[in-house]
Design an enzyme around this catalytic site. Structure first.
Site, mmCIF file in Angstrom:
data_model
loop_
_atom_site.group_PDB
_atom_site.id
_atom_site.type_symbol
_atom_site.label_atom_id
_atom_site.label_comp_id
_atom_site.label_asym_id
_atom_site.label_seq_id
_atom_site.Cartn_x
_atom_site.Cartn_y
_atom_site.Cartn_z
ATOM 1 N N HIS B 370 23.079 -12.658 -5.067
ATOM 2 C CA HIS B 370 21.644 -12.451 -5.263
ATOM 3 C C HIS B 370 20.937 -12.413 -3.917
ATOM 4 C CE1 HIS B 370 20.033 -16.674 -4.718
ATOM 5 N NE2 HIS B 370 21.260 -17.001 -5.018
ATOM 6 N N GLU B 418 17.692 -14.657 -9.142
ATOM 7 C CA GLU B 418 18.742 -15.592 -9.549
ATOM 8 C C GLU B 418 18.175 -16.994 -9.588
ATOM 9 O OE1 GLU B 418 22.201 -18.426 -8.649
ATOM 10 O OE2 GLU B 418 20.277 -18.152 -7.693
ATOM 11 N N HIS B 545 18.230 -25.207 -0.556
ATOM 12 C CA HIS B 545 16.907 -24.861 -1.091
ATOM 13 C C HIS B 545 15.752 -25.469 -0.278
ATOM 14 C CE1 HIS B 545 18.242 -23.510 -5.389
ATOM 15 N NE2 HIS B 545 18.882 -22.884 -4.441
#
EC number: 3.4.17.21
Lengths: 753, 753
Positions: B370, B418, B545
C-alpha cells in the site's frame, strides 16, 4: 491425448491416447460403484487443423454429425424403453437400484398395503363414499407391478383429518388472495385444489400457510380429458387420462435433500437440517395431502355448498356442474382424508458416464435426464433415459467406426430421485459445485417427451443461437410435416411455437421442475432444457405421473411412427453435444445476452418499478440505480461486440496454427467465466438461499416458473407488504447486485483488469 | 504473444508480440485514469523449450533471475523513498493522490487545526495537565508538513468525555475476562489500554462492548523504548520511540469500506450499509478514542488508584512505577478526553500496473504494497513502495536488455487506504473477485521493512517450499552475516527464525493486518506476506505509525549499509515473481498441505475438541465427524502424491513437446482451483461473513492473528457460552464444512468427476 489418470490407476498408465466411455453409479450417501467400461478404441481427433490444410468446422460437422444421427435407431430406443420401464421404480427402492445397474427384477415396498382414501359420511355418520385410492390396471402386461396403482404424494403429512372443504382453484398466490376477497377462510379446513399452473408443492405450502389442516389435489377434466370421460375418449383409446387415473408427485418446497442444504447428502458429511426444522421452515408440509382422480373429485364437487366460483375457477368435472367455494357440503356430510405416510431415509444413486475429450478433457459438456419414476415412467422420465442411452451408444459407435472423437469431455448423467425434489442432480451439483464452475461448459437436460407436435426449447440468451442452429440440422420425424415441406425439426418448431416479432421460435429461460435447475440456479452453468410438446396441452401431458405411462403409451398413442420423435430428440441432443464439444471457440453469445437485457429484461424491470407505490423522491433513488444498471448493460453490449472480434481472431489464428492453443484456452475460459458472474454466493432470496442466479433463479412463489431478477422482485414484494426505509434500500441494493454481475461480465471479457 | 486487446483498443491492433508494462490509477468510487506506458520493447519468451533443444528451468533461472537481481539498485530505492515520503500522504488526501500520480506538492487538510487532548483537573476543577496532542518535529527537513505531528485515530467517535479511568492491559479477550474476575467494571469508564498483542480496533471494540464510554491507547516503554527514555537512547539516536511520539491507526472492526460490505465502493453501485448501521453493528466505534505517548500515559498511570495490576499487566512507563487497575485517580482528579473527529467520504486510488505474460496472459502473479501512510510513512508503507517501484523498473530493464520475458502476467498493485482498514485492496478484491478466482495464481505482499535482522515470511502450506527456495537464491545483504559464512538471505533466516524440529525457518499462515488478507480470506488466492524483522521487537517496530518514519530512519538507523536490506527485499520479491511467472507447472504443493493438516492442524483441532465440556455421547458425535475429517485428509495426501506424478509427467511431456500445451493448462487450472476449495461462499463467521476461508480466515477476536479453522473455533465458543443441542450441532456442522473443502481438493485433483 488424454493426459491424466482415471480413478485408481496411475497417471502414466493412462496416457495412451485411447478414447473411452467410462460410467459409474454414483451413490449419494454411501459409496461409489463401478459400472465398468462401455467401450474402448483408438482414434484421432475430429479437429484436424494444421497450418497446411485448413478444414472448416462446418465440413467436419456435416461428416461426423450425420453419422451419429444415422446411428440413432428407433428400435434400440424401444428396447431400452422396455428394459427401463419393466417395473415401477420409484427413487430409493430396490427396483430403481436395478435400473441404475440396467437390469430389473422384482420390486418390494412395504408402505403401500393400506391405500390412502377420501371418505364422505352423511350427517348420520354413515359412510356414503370411499375413494379406492388405487388406479385400475388397464394393460396387464405392463402395469401389474405390486402397488403400481396406489395414489400418493411424497412428503405429505401422515394421519387422518376431518374438516369442511374449501375450493381454491389452482392454489396459487392470486387464488388465495381472491378467496380472501370473497370472504372465505381456509383456516381449519381441507383445501381442494386443481393441478396445473404451478408446482403442487407450492400450492400445498400456501394452503398450509393459510391455515388449512389438509389438502386434496385433483386433475380437472378440462386439463386431462378434454374430449370427454367416456371410454372411447380416454386412455387406452387416446392419450387422455382415464377414470380413476391420478397424478402423483412431490410436495417439497425447495430442491435437494431437505436435510442437507448447500452440501451433498453423503454419509461422511453432516446433515445441517433436522426433519423438525424442515417442517418448521416449510420445506416439508406438515398436513396430510392426497391426490385424487377426477372421478373422486366429482364426489366432492357435486356436494359442495357456498357461492359459485368465479368463471375462471370453473372446470369441466361433472359436465355442467357448477363448482362452489364451500366451506363444506350442502347436507352437512363429513369429509375425512386418510393418509398413510412415513418419512424414511433412502439410498439413491446417480449414474455418471463420460467420453473423455481428446483435446480439452477438463471441459465438460453435460447431458442429463433422471431415471426414477412415480410408477413405470415410460414417458416421465424413461422416454429420455432410453434416448440418452441410445445417444451414448451411437456416439461410441461413431467413435469406433469413424475418425471422430469429441475434443471436450462429454458427460452423461442419469439422475436419481428427481421426483422427490431434484435430489440426485441437486446433491451432485452441491458436491461438485467448485469443479463444475471451473469445467462445465453447458448442461443439456431432457426430462421427458411430452408430446409429438414440435421441439420445444428453454435456454439462456447466450445459447439461443445454438439451440436454433442445431434444430436446423435434425430431420423432421413427422411424415405429415415433411410432406408439407417442413424438412427439419426447426421448421415445425418455427410453425408450432413461433416468436413472430423476432422471426424465430419462442425460447424462454428455463424455470425449475427438472434437473437443469440446480446447474443454472446454484452453479451458474448455462443450461438447455428441451423436449417435444403438443400445443393443445402445453402445461403438461394428460397421463403425467399416472400409472399409465408404460411403453404402450409411447409407441401406440404418442409416437406412433416407429418412435420417430424419440429418435429426433436423440439426434438433437447429439447435435448439441457435438457442437459444444468440438467448436474451437465456445459458441457463447454474450452480445445476445446484452441485447436481451436491453430490449426485454430492462423494460420489464422498469414496468415493475413504475408500479411501486412510493414517494417521488424515493422513486428517483430507485430510478437512478436503474439508470446505472441500464448504463452497465450498454457497456456490456459494447464489450461483447469487441470480444466477438477477439473470438473471430482467435479462431482465425487457430485455423492458421492450431498449436498456438493457449489463446483458445484463455478465450474459452473467459466465455465460461462470464456465466458464473450471475451467481450471488449469498443467494438472491432470504427464503431460499440456494437460489443464487441474480437473473434467472426461480421465484419464491412458483418453483416451476422462471422469475426474472427474483431478488429485485422479492424486494419489491417486501416493500409493498411493509414500506419501510430499509425495504426501500433493499430494492436499490438488489438492482445494484444485478448491476455488479453485469459489470463482472464486462470485466471478464475486458483485457487484463 | 499477447492475444487480446487492451482497454479501448481493438483486439487486432494489439496482437503485435510486444511486451509492455501498463499502469493505471484505479479510482474506487469514481473513474479510471491512465498512467501511461512505462516501457515498450521486443523480446522472446523466457521459456525456450522445443523438441530439439531441451533447456532446463534451472538454467534459465540462473541466467535471467540474476540479471533482475543485479538490476535492483539501492540508489534508486533511495530516490523513490524520497519522492514517496516528501509529505504526509494520508489516504483520501490530495497529497496521497499525488503519490498515486508519482509527484508530490503541498498538502492541505482542514480537520487538524484543533489537536485532540487528554486533560486532568484537580478536585477543585483546576487544570493540572493537558496533553499537547502533537508530536514535536525532530528532523525539520523531513517532518515539517502541516499537521504532521497531530495525534489521532481513524474512525474514533467525536466528542468530549469525562470519567474515571480503568487500566485493561492489552485490551484482549483474556484481559477483559481477568478484569471482571478482579472485580473491576469498565462500564461508564474510560479504558486505558496498551498497544501491542492484537489489533487496536479489536481492543476498542471490546472496551465499547464492555460499556466503556471512551478509550486511550498508549505505547508502553517496555515495547517502544526498551533502553530508556533519555535522549541518548531514543530517536533520532536510536530506532526507539522518542518522548511524545505516538502510534496512529485505524479503529474499524472489519475490513474494507464500512459502507459497502461484499461489493466495491464504486460510485455506480449501491452502498449496502449506512453509517448508523456500521455503528450499531460495531464495525465503527461510537466512543471517542485517543492515542497518547508514553510521556502522557505517565501522567495518567502515576495518579491511578485501586489495586496493583497483575505482574504481566505491568509495564515500564515511569520506571519503577506500579501500575494500578483504577477506577479513577487517587486524589479525585477528573479525567477528560477531547476528540475532534468527523466521518467523511473520500476518494481513494489504487495504482495497478502489469507486464503481460507472453504465454499465459490470463494467469496473474500479483505483487502488492500500500502507499497511503499515517504521516510520512518512510517505513510503513513506502519502504515497500520504493522497493516495488524498483522491482518493476528492473524487470522492464531486464526485458529490454535480455531475452527474458515473463510467461504469465505480472501485476503490480499499489493500494490506497490500507491504513483505514485494507480498503483499497479489499474493494479491489470485491470488485474483481470472480476474475481473481479464475486467474490469480498468487498474491505476494510486502507491507514494510520492519527491521534489518532477517527475512520473515508468512505463507500457506502449499507455497512454503517456494518461499524457502527463493530465499536461497538471494544474496545476504548483511556484511556481518556474510563474514560469518551466511551467504544467502535463507542462511540468516534459518539462523534468526528457525523451526528447529522441521529443519527449516519458521513459517506461519498470514493473519490480517495487511493487503494480503482479502486475497486469502475472501477470494481464496494463496498469498505470501514477507518482510525483514528484528527478533527483539517482533510484534512491530518502535517508531510504527509515528511521524518519525522518514527516510532518515531507513537510511541512518535501520538499513545503514546503503539500503542493502531494501535491495534484498526487492530481489526476493522479483525472485518469487519470476518463479511463479515462468515455471511450466505451477509450483503448488498440495502434498505439503495434506501433511500439515495431518501433522499439525488436526492435532490442534483434536485438542480444542477435547477441551469442550460435553457429555460422553455428544462428545462421540463430535469425535465421529473429526474422524471423518481425518479420513478425508488422508485421502487428500494420497491423491496429492498421485497428482504430483501427473505434474511431473506433464512437465516431462512439455519438455519433449512444448506445443502440447493443453495438458499444462489443465494441470495448472486444477492446481489453481484447489486453493479456492477452502472458500465457503456463505462465510465462516456470522459476525464477519467476509471471512470465507475455512482454514485460514482471521479470528473474530483478533484481526491481526491467524485463527485456524475459525468457523469451528467460533462454534465451540458459542457452545461453551450457551451449551444447546443446536450449538452442539453447529460444531459438527463446521467440522463437516472443513471436510467438504478437503474433499473438494481431492475431487479437483482427481480425474474426471
Amino acid at each position: 491425448m488424454p493426459y491424466v489418470g482415471v480413478g485408481a490407476q496411475k497417471a502414466s498408465t493412462n496416457l495412451t491416447g485411447a478414447p473411452m466411455m467410462k460410467a459409474y453409479a454414483f451413490v449419494l450417501a454411501f459409496f461409489l460403484l463401478g459400472l465398468g467400461v462401455l467401450a474402448l478404441g483408438k482414434h484421432h481427433s475430429g479437429r484436424r487443423f494444421n497450418q497446411y490444410s485448413k478444414v472448416s468446422i462446418d465440413d467436419i460437422h456435416e461428416t461426423d454429425a450425420k453419422t451419429i444421427q444415422d446411428n440413432i435407431k428407433s428400435e434400440n430406443i424401444k428396447k431400452y424403453l422396455r428394459i427401463f420401464t419393466q417395473e415401477p421404480h420409484i427413487a430409493g427402492t430396490d427396483a430403481n437400484k436395478k435400473v441404475a445397474y440396467a437390469i430389473a427384477s422384482a420390486w418390494t415396498e412395504a408402505d403401500f398395503e393400506n391405500p390412502n382414501s377420501v371418505v364422505i359420511q352423511n350427517s348420520a355418520g354413515k359412510e356414503i363414499f370411499r375413494s379406492k385410492g388405487v388406479s385400475p390396471v388397464i394393460i396387464p402386461d405392463e402395469q401389474s407391478g405390486k402397488y403400481a396403482g396406489h395414489q400418493w404424494l411424497a412428503y405429505g403429512g401422515n394421519g387422518t383429518v376431518s374438516a369442511d372443504v374449501v375450493y381454491i382453484n389452482r392454489g396459487n398466490a392470486n387464488d388465495f388472495k381472491n378467496l380472501k376477497l370473497m370472504g372465505v377462510d381456509v383456516k381449519g379446513k381441507i383445501a381442494l385444489m386443481r393441478y396445473g399452473h404451478g408446482f403442487r408443492g407450492d400450492k400445498v405450502y400456501k394452503a398450509q400457510q393459510a391455515g388449512a389442516i389438509g389438502a386434496i389435489l385433483f386433475s380437472d377434466t378440462s386439463d386431462v380429458a378434454q374430449d370427454g370421460v367416456d371410454s372411447e375418449h380416454v386412455y387406452p383409446k387416446t392419450i387422455w387420462m382415464p377414470n380413476e387415473g391420478v397424478q402423483r408427485g412431490s410436495l417439497t418446497h425447495g430442491d435437494g435433500d431437505p436435510l442437507s442444504p448447500f452440501y451433498p447428502s453423503k454419509k461422511e458429511l453432516f446433515k445441517g437440517r433436522t426433519i423438525e426444522e424442515a417442517k418448521d421452515d416449510g420445506t416439508l408440509p406438515s398436513i396430510p395431502v392426497l391426490p385424487v382422480s377426477y372421478t373422486t373429485a366429482l364426489q366432492l364437487l357435486k356436494r359442495m355448498s357456498g357461492r359459485a366460483v368465479p368463471s375462471d375457477w370453473q372446470g369441466f368435472v361433472g359436465g355442467n356442474l357448477t363448482y362452489k367455494l364451500g366451506p363444506g357440503f350442502v347436507n352437512g356430510e363429513k369429509l375425512t382424508i386418510n393418509v398413510h405416510s412415513e418419512l424414511k431415509t433412502k439410498r439413491i444413486r446417480n449414474v455418471i458416464g463420460y467420453i473423455r475429450g481428446a483435446e480439452e478433457p477438463d471441459r465438460y459438456i453435460m447431458l442429463g435426464n433422471h431415471f426414477d419414476a412415480w410408477v413405470y415412467g415410460s414417458i416421465d422420465p424413461n422416454s429420455g433415459t432410453a434416448v440418452l442411452a441410445e445417444v451414448a451408444r451411437a456416439m461410441m459407435q461413431t467413435i469406433n467406426e469413424t475418425s471422430w472423437r469429441p475434443a471436450r469431455t462429454i458427460v452423461f448423467n442419469a439422475w436419481d430421485a428427481e421426483e422427490f425434489g431434484l435430489i440426485g442432480s441437486t446433491e451432485f451439483v452441491e458436491e461438485f459445485v467448485d469443479v463444475l464452475q471451473k469445467r462445465a461448459v453447458v448442461y443439456i437436460n431432457m426430462d421427458c417427451i411430452q408430446g409429438n407436435a414440435s421441439l420445444h426449447v428453454d435456454t439462456v440468451p447466450t445459447l439461443e443461437h445454438i439451440a436454433i442452429e442445431a434444430a436446423k440440422h435434425v430431420p423432421n420425424p413427422s411424415k405429415r410435416e415433411r410432406s408439407r415441406g417442413r424438412n427439419t425439426v426447426y421448421d415445425t418448431w418455427m410453425k408450432v411455437f413461433p416468436e413472430k416479432k423476432a422471426g424465430r421460435p419462442k425460447i424462454r429461460v428455463p424455470g425449475g421442475g427438472s434437473d437443469h435447475a440446480p446447474f443454472l440456479n446454484f452453479a451458474g452453468v448455462p443450461v438447455i432444457n428441451f423436449n417435444y410438446k403438443n400445443y393443445t396441452t402445453f402445461d403438461t401431458y394428460p397421463l403425467y405421473h399416472s400409472m399409465y405411462e408404460t411403453p404402450f403409451t409411447n409407441i401406440h398413442l404418442m409416437d406412433t411412427e416407429d418412435l420417430a420423435v424419440h429418435r429426433a430428440i436423440g439426434q438433437y441432443w447429439a447435435e448439441l453435444a457435438k457442437t459444444f464439444a468440438d467448436e474451437v471457440v465456445l459458441p457463447m453469445n454474450t452480445t445476445n445476452l446484452a441485447s436481451v437485457m436491453i430490449k426485454s429484461y430492462l423494460p420489464q424491470l422498469k414496468a415493475s418499478i413504475s408500479g411501486i407505490n412510493v414517494s417521488r423522491i424515493d422513486f428517483e433513488s430507485i430510478r437512478t440505480q436503474y439508470a446505472l444498471l441500464s448504463k452497465s448493460s450498454q457497456d456490456l453490449l459494447v464489450m461483447s461486440k469487441k470480444f466477438q472480434e477477439t473470438m473471430q481472431f482467435t479462431f482465425h489464428s487457430f485455423s492458421q496454427n492450431p498449436y498456438d492453443a493457449k489463446h483458445v484456452n484463455a478465450v474459452n475460459e473467459r466465455l465460461i467465466s462470464t456465466e458464473r458472474c450471475f451467481i450471488n454466493p449469498r443467494g438472491v432470496s432470504k427464503h431460499n438461499p440456494s437460489a443464487r442466479h441474480v437473473l434467472f433463479s426461480v421465484s419464491d412463489s412458483d418453483s416451476y416458473s422462471n422469475s426474472l431478477m427474483a431478488g429485485i422482485q422479492n424486494a419489491i414484494h417486501s416493500y409493498e407488504t411493509s414500506p419501510s426505509k430499509k425495504n426501500l434500500r433493499e430494492i436499490i441494493n438488489q438492482i445494484s447486485t444485478v448491476q455488479y454481475s453485469v459489470i463482472c461480465v464486462v470485466n471478464t471479457l475486458r483485457d487484463v483488469i
